[in-house]
Scaffold this active site. Structure first.
Site, PDB file in Angstrom:
ATOM      1  N   ARG A 119       0.885  -1.176   0.000  1.00  0.00           N
ATOM      2  CA  ARG A 119       0.000   0.000   0.000  1.00  0.00           C
ATOM      3  C   ARG A 119       0.917   1.218   0.000  1.00  0.00           C
ATOM      4  O   ARG A 119       1.712   1.404   0.927  1.00  0.00           O
ATOM      5  CB  ARG A 119      -0.913   0.004   1.223  1.00  0.00           C
ATOM      6  CG  ARG A 119      -1.623   1.345   1.384  1.00  0.00           C
ATOM      7  CD  ARG A 119      -2.746   1.316   2.390  1.00  0.00           C
ATOM      8  NE  ARG A 119      -3.916   0.632   1.851  1.00  0.00           N
ATOM      9  CZ  ARG A 119      -5.143   0.759   2.336  1.00  0.00           C
ATOM     10  NH1 ARG A 119      -5.373   1.540   3.382  1.00  0.00           N
ATOM     11  NH2 ARG A 119      -6.149   0.109   1.797  1.00  0.00           N
ATOM     12  N   HIS A 146      -7.367   0.791  -6.527  1.00  0.00           N
ATOM     13  CA  HIS A 146      -7.589  -0.059  -5.344  1.00  0.00           C
ATOM     14  C   HIS A 146      -8.305  -1.334  -5.797  1.00  0.00           C
ATOM     15  O   HIS A 146      -9.457  -1.576  -5.435  1.00  0.00           O
ATOM     16  CB  HIS A 146      -8.424   0.721  -4.323  1.00  0.00           C
ATOM     17  CG  HIS A 146      -8.409   0.140  -2.943  1.00  0.00           C
ATOM     18  ND1 HIS A 146      -7.614  -0.919  -2.565  1.00  0.00           N
ATOM     19  CD2 HIS A 146      -9.111   0.502  -1.811  1.00  0.00           C
ATOM     20  CE1 HIS A 146      -7.821  -1.199  -1.290  1.00  0.00           C
ATOM     21  NE2 HIS A 146      -8.711  -0.355  -0.818  1.00  0.00           N
ATOM     22  N   GLN A 149     -10.166  -3.912  -3.325  1.00  0.00           N
ATOM     23  CA  GLN A 149     -11.456  -3.423  -2.815  1.00  0.00           C
ATOM     24  C   GLN A 149     -12.583  -3.776  -3.772  1.00  0.00           C
ATOM     25  O   GLN A 149     -13.672  -4.194  -3.362  1.00  0.00           O
ATOM     26  CB  GLN A 149     -11.388  -1.897  -2.643  1.00  0.00           C
ATOM     27  CG  GLN A 149     -12.690  -1.279  -2.189  1.00  0.00           C
ATOM     28  CD  GLN A 149     -13.037  -1.666  -0.766  1.00  0.00           C
ATOM     29  OE1 GLN A 149     -12.213  -1.521   0.128  1.00  0.00           O
ATOM     30  NE2 GLN A 149     -14.246  -2.163  -0.542  1.00  0.00           N
ATOM     31  N   ASP A 237     -17.243   7.397  -1.587  1.00  0.00           N
ATOM     32  CA  ASP A 237     -16.007   7.218  -0.821  1.00  0.00           C
ATOM     33  C   ASP A 237     -15.682   8.572  -0.201  1.00  0.00           C
ATOM     34  O   ASP A 237     -16.297   9.600  -0.554  1.00  0.00           O
ATOM     35  CB  ASP A 237     -14.884   6.730  -1.760  1.00  0.00           C
ATOM     36  CG  ASP A 237     -13.588   6.397  -1.026  1.00  0.00           C
ATOM     37  OD1 ASP A 237     -13.612   6.245   0.220  1.00  0.00           O
ATOM     38  OD2 ASP A 237     -12.543   6.287  -1.697  1.00  0.00           O
ATOM     39  N   CYS A 276     -16.366   1.835   0.641  1.00  0.00           N
ATOM     40  CA  CYS A 276     -15.228   0.984   0.994  1.00  0.00           C
ATOM     41  C   CYS A 276     -14.791   1.154   2.442  1.00  0.00           C
ATOM     42  O   CYS A 276     -14.120   0.275   2.988  1.00  0.00           O
ATOM     43  CB  CYS A 276     -14.057   1.259   0.052  1.00  0.00           C
ATOM     44  SG  CYS A 276     -13.364   2.923   0.198  1.00  0.00           S
ATOM     45  N   ARG A 304     -13.899  -8.321   2.209  1.00  0.00           N
ATOM     46  CA  ARG A 304     -12.489  -8.112   1.904  1.00  0.00           C
ATOM     47  C   ARG A 304     -11.690  -9.399   2.183  1.00  0.00           C
ATOM     48  O   ARG A 304     -10.793  -9.752   1.422  1.00  0.00           O
ATOM     49  CB  ARG A 304     -11.905  -6.948   2.724  1.00  0.00           C
ATOM     50  CG  ARG A 304     -12.486  -5.570   2.422  1.00  0.00           C
ATOM     51  CD  ARG A 304     -12.204  -5.114   1.003  1.00  0.00           C
ATOM     52  NE  ARG A 304     -10.783  -5.108   0.659  1.00  0.00           N
ATOM     53  CZ  ARG A 304      -9.897  -4.164   0.970  1.00  0.00           C
ATOM     54  NH1 ARG A 304     -10.287  -3.107   1.653  1.00  0.00           N
ATOM     55  NH2 ARG A 304      -8.627  -4.254   0.588  1.00  0.00           N
TER      56      ARG A 304
HETATM   57  N1   CP Z   1     -11.261   0.010   2.389  1.00  0.00           N
HETATM   58  C1   CP Z   1      -9.987  -0.066   2.796  1.00  0.00           C
HETATM   59  O1   CP Z   1      -9.047  -0.312   2.020  1.00  0.00           O
HETATM   60  O2   CP Z   1      -9.815   0.128   4.140  1.00  0.00           O
HETATM   61  P1   CP Z   1      -8.456   0.321   4.907  1.00  0.00           P
HETATM   62  O3   CP Z   1      -7.880   1.656   4.494  1.00  0.00           O
HETATM   63  O4   CP Z   1      -8.828   0.298   6.363  1.00  0.00           O
HETATM   64  O5   CP Z   1      -7.510  -0.795   4.544  1.00  0.00           O
HETATM   65  N1  NVA Z   2      -9.910   6.744  -1.511  1.00  0.00           N
HETATM   66  C1  NVA Z   2      -9.514   6.349  -0.188  1.00  0.00           C
HETATM   67  C2  NVA Z   2      -9.736   4.886   0.003  1.00  0.00           C
HETATM   68  C3  NVA Z   2      -9.396   4.371   1.383  1.00  0.00           C
HETATM   69  C4  NVA Z   2      -9.599   2.893   1.500  1.00  0.00           C
HETATM   70  C5  NVA Z   2      -8.051   6.709   0.042  1.00  0.00           C
HETATM   71  O1  NVA Z   2      -7.247   6.518  -0.873  1.00  0.00           O
HETATM   72  O2  NVA Z   2      -7.722   7.183   1.129  1.00  0.00           O
END
Ligand code: CP
Ligand code: NVA
Length: 322
Positions: A119, A146, A149, A237, A276, A304
């Site tokens: 990540r 992502h 997700q 989101d 998400c 997930r």
């Molecule tokens: N939706 C999602 O990716 O959540 P986190 O940021 O908690 O991993």
């Molecule tokens: N769009 C958000 C998703 C978090 C899971 C971010 O990138 O922070």
């Protein structure tokens, strides 16, 4: 259900940086496998391995350069359920955080773990990791996309009786990483998306072009009602993704795109709401919708785990039709 490699040959190494790396058939296989595995272990303790433990002895290394709850926990539990284990590499406390190169990190970790999840901010870092690793690399969120997700989201939609082909999905708010993967999914799984977003916050043209080239109807409107009208699924989101500034101007521009009860009333009567998470209730979604009967957000979060398992199996060449 996952088949496992019975050929005796080394399993193929497949990275999952975006949904297109797998393609529509493999994503359909992932969703089917996730449904089967989820049903087969209903009521079991969450850390108990599936009967076939297809990744017994395997270790997943997880690099986090951004915060996470769901991705972190779901990959860890997914590995336990597949018979393996996971370890967390917090970028701030590893040498990556002191400037060790992605290329060297990839080569070292490939000698120590069986797959890597990352990540990070810049998608190019995930690509570089995959290029230099000799084990599968999984995108656990970048500023661009992502994909993990969205496998969970598609599983959730199907589980609630909505087939993907021809589905009308409405996205309200920021044209961000999650939306990019959703549009890519539309292209691969043949559904339609209406994006309601303020000017300046559209998704990247590259994704819109991909979906349109695949024959999907993907439209962008400045009118939230137009986006939501007749939708099977309404998705939003956060208005401020990780790494972005909390700009008042952006929040003001997003305000008309909040998913509230009036907007949900424009969607089909049996429409469902997805997010998400983490959510900012009172910003992108009202409390009434978030907590309401149409909201699937906690099923989506649980899924997930089930989705990560099928992604991991696909990466290791252990998904029956992938
Ligand atoms: N939706 C999602 O990716 O959540 P986190 O940021 O908690 O991993
Ligand atoms: N769009 C958000 C998703 C978090 C899971 C971010 O990138 O922070």
């Amino acid at each position: 259900m996952a088949g496992g490699d019975t050929s005796g040959a080394a399993s193929p190494v497949r990275s999952f940086l975006d949904l297109s790396d797998a393609g529509g058939d493999a994503i359909a296989a992932m969703i089917g496998d996730a449904q089967d595995r989820k049903a087969a272990r209903a009521g079991w303790p969450k850390g108990r391995a599936d009967a076939d433990a297809p990744l017994a002895g395997h270790v997943l290394g997880m690099i986090f350069e951004k915060n996470s709850t769901r991705t972190r926990v779901s990959f860890d539990i997914a590995m336990r359920q597949l018979g393996g284990s996971a370890l967390i590499l917090d970028a701030a406390t590893t040498q990556l955080g002191r400037g060790e190169s992605i290329a060297d990190t990839a080569r070292v970790l490939s000698r120590m773990v069986d797959a890597i999840m990352i990540r990070t901010d810049d998608h190019a870092k995930a690509q570089a990791l995959a290029e230099h690793a000799s084990v599968p690399v999984i995108n656990g969120l970048t500023d661009r996309s992502h994909p993990c997700q969205i496998v969970a989201d598609l599983l959730t939609v199907i589980e609630h009786g909505k087939p993907l082909p021809g589905l009308e999905l409405a996205w309200l708010g920021d044209g961000n990483n999650v939306l990019h993967s959703l549009i890519e999914a539309a292209a691969l799984m043949k559904f339609n998306i209406r994006v309601g977003a303020p000017e300046g916050y559209d998704p990247e043209d590259e994704f819109l072009a991909m979906a349109r080239a695949a024959g999907c109807r993907v439209t962008v409107t400045r009118d939230a009602a137009e986006a939501a009208r007749g939708a099977d699924v309404v998705v939003t989101d956060t208005w401020v993704s990780m790494g972005q500034d909390h700009a008042d101007a952006k929040l003001a521009a997003m305000a008309p795109f909040q998913v509230d009860a009036a907007l949900m009333a424009l969607a089909k009567p049996d429409a469902r709401f997805l997010h998400c998470l983490p959510a900012h209730v009172g910003e992108e979604v009202s409390q009434e919708v978030f907590e309401g009967a149409q909201s699937l957000v906690f099923d989506e979060a649980e899924n997930r785990i089930h989705a990560q398992k099928s992604i991991l199996l696909w990466c290791h060449g252990k998904l029956a039709t992938g």
